[in-house]
Design a protein around this motif. Structure first.
Motif, PDB file in Angstrom:
ATOM      1  N   GLY A  80       0.824  -1.212   0.000  1.00  9.83           N
ATOM      2  CA  GLY A  80       0.000   0.000   0.000  1.00  9.83           C
ATOM      3  C   GLY A  80       0.851   1.252   0.000  1.00  9.83           C
ATOM      4  O   GLY A  80       0.552   2.219  -0.707  1.00  9.83           O
ATOM      5  N   SER A 138      -3.162   8.919  -3.634  1.00 10.56           N
ATOM      6  CA  SER A 138      -2.263   8.446  -2.573  1.00 10.56           C
ATOM      7  C   SER A 138      -2.889   8.658  -1.193  1.00 10.56           C
ATOM      8  O   SER A 138      -2.719   7.824  -0.311  1.00 10.56           O
ATOM      9  CB  SER A 138      -0.908   9.136  -2.676  1.00 10.56           C
ATOM     10  OG  SER A 138      -1.025  10.506  -2.344  1.00 10.56           O
ATOM     11  N   ILE A 140      -6.118   8.552  -0.576  1.00  9.19           N
ATOM     12  CA  ILE A 140      -7.147   7.520  -0.464  1.00  9.19           C
ATOM     13  C   ILE A 140      -6.515   6.187  -0.096  1.00  9.19           C
ATOM     14  O   ILE A 140      -7.025   5.443   0.749  1.00  9.19           O
ATOM     15  CB  ILE A 140      -7.949   7.428  -1.782  1.00  9.19           C
ATOM     16  CG1 ILE A 140      -8.779   8.699  -1.964  1.00  9.19           C
ATOM     17  CG2 ILE A 140      -8.841   6.201  -1.786  1.00  9.19           C
ATOM     18  CD1 ILE A 140      -9.420   8.801  -3.325  1.00  9.19           C
ATOM     19  N   ILE A 141      -5.375   5.858  -0.717  1.00 10.01           N
ATOM     20  CA  ILE A 141      -4.694   4.597  -0.420  1.00 10.01           C
ATOM     21  C   ILE A 141      -4.197   4.585   1.030  1.00 10.01           C
ATOM     22  O   ILE A 141      -4.345   3.595   1.744  1.00 10.01           O
ATOM     23  CB  ILE A 141      -3.537   4.369  -1.414  1.00 10.01           C
ATOM     24  CG1 ILE A 141      -4.088   4.094  -2.809  1.00 10.01           C
ATOM     25  CG2 ILE A 141      -2.651   3.211  -0.961  1.00 10.01           C
ATOM     26  CD1 ILE A 141      -3.034   4.067  -3.887  1.00 10.01           C
ATOM     27  N   ASN A 143      -5.314   6.244   3.582  1.00 11.53           N
ATOM     28  CA  ASN A 143      -6.433   6.171   4.535  1.00 11.53           C
ATOM     29  C   ASN A 143      -7.020   4.776   4.624  1.00 11.53           C
ATOM     30  O   ASN A 143      -7.623   4.412   5.623  1.00 11.53           O
ATOM     31  CB  ASN A 143      -7.522   7.180   4.165  1.00 11.53           C
ATOM     32  CG  ASN A 143      -7.144   8.586   4.558  1.00 11.53           C
ATOM     33  OD1 ASN A 143      -6.368   8.783   5.480  1.00 11.53           O
ATOM     34  ND2 ASN A 143      -7.691   9.547   3.843  1.00 11.53           N
ATOM     35  N   SER A 144      -6.886   3.989   3.578  1.00 11.98           N
ATOM     36  CA  SER A 144      -7.436   2.636   3.606  1.00 11.98           C
ATOM     37  C   SER A 144      -6.495   1.625   4.270  1.00 11.98           C
ATOM     38  O   SER A 144      -6.884   0.497   4.496  1.00 11.98           O
ATOM     39  CB  SER A 144      -7.767   2.165   2.186  1.00 11.98           C
ATOM     40  OG  SER A 144      -6.580   1.999   1.439  1.00 11.98           O
ATOM     41  N   LEU A 145      -5.269   2.021   4.579  1.00 12.84           N
ATOM     42  CA  LEU A 145      -4.332   1.099   5.235  1.00 12.84           C
ATOM     43  C   LEU A 145      -4.594   1.005   6.714  1.00 12.84           C
ATOM     44  O   LEU A 145      -4.963   1.866   7.387  1.00 12.84           O
ATOM     45  CB  LEU A 145      -2.887   1.548   4.988  1.00 12.84           C
ATOM     46  CG  LEU A 145      -2.386   1.442   3.564  1.00 12.84           C
ATOM     47  CD1 LEU A 145      -0.948   1.940   3.482  1.00 12.84           C
ATOM     48  CD2 LEU A 145      -2.455   0.016   3.078  1.00 12.84           C
TER      49      LEU A 145
END
Length: 145
Positions: A80, A138, A140-141, A143-145
């Motif tokens: 990620g 980036s 969004i990525i 925050n999803s981790l």
């Protein structure tokens, strides 16, 4: 670990990487020597790659290091972070290419005809939007981790 593993493997890797450079310096026109050196370097690369795969499997490293490596491989957080970095970096590179070619053309168009300022500003802003989209992706990525 013996001296062969500690000193000779890195020395062999450095020698294999410098062989084509030495051959090209010796023979400025290229030719057979440079081609032979390039093939030798390519074979050496695959040999070092094979050793990098075989040595850990052969039990030359401790079991604790293997467990740590397996935990790191199983974690998707690293991928990620790489994805976030790639989206920002490649978006910025694309923005630089777009603005680098659009901005001089826009400046030239405005110098010839001042009424075309708003049109040229739109083209430059579209190029900058690519970096903003990469930056947004980036976030969004991350925050999803």
């Amino acid at each position: 670990m013996n001296i062969f593993e500690l000193l000779l493997f890195p020395l062999l890797a450095v020698i294999l990487l410098t062989v084509p450079v030495i051959a090209i310096i010796r023979n400025r026109k290229g030719g057979k020597i440079a081609k032979r050196a390039f093939l030798f370097n390519l074979c050496g690369f695959f040999a070092v790659l094979a050793l990098a795969i075989i040595l850990p499997v052969g039990g030359f490293i401790s079991a604790d290091a293997v467990e740590t490596a397996e935990n790191a491989v199983n974690s998707s957080a690293g991928l990620g972070y790489i994805a976030a970095a790639l989206s920002t970096g490649l978006g910025s590179i694309g923005c630089g290419i777009a603005v680098g070619s659009a901005a001089p053309a826009a400046i030239g168009a405005v110098a010839e005809e001042p009424k075309s300022f708003s049109k040229s500003l739109i083209f430059v802003a579209l190029g900058e939007g690519v970096a903003l989209y990469g930056f947004l992706i980036s976030f969004i990525i991350l925050n999803s981790l």
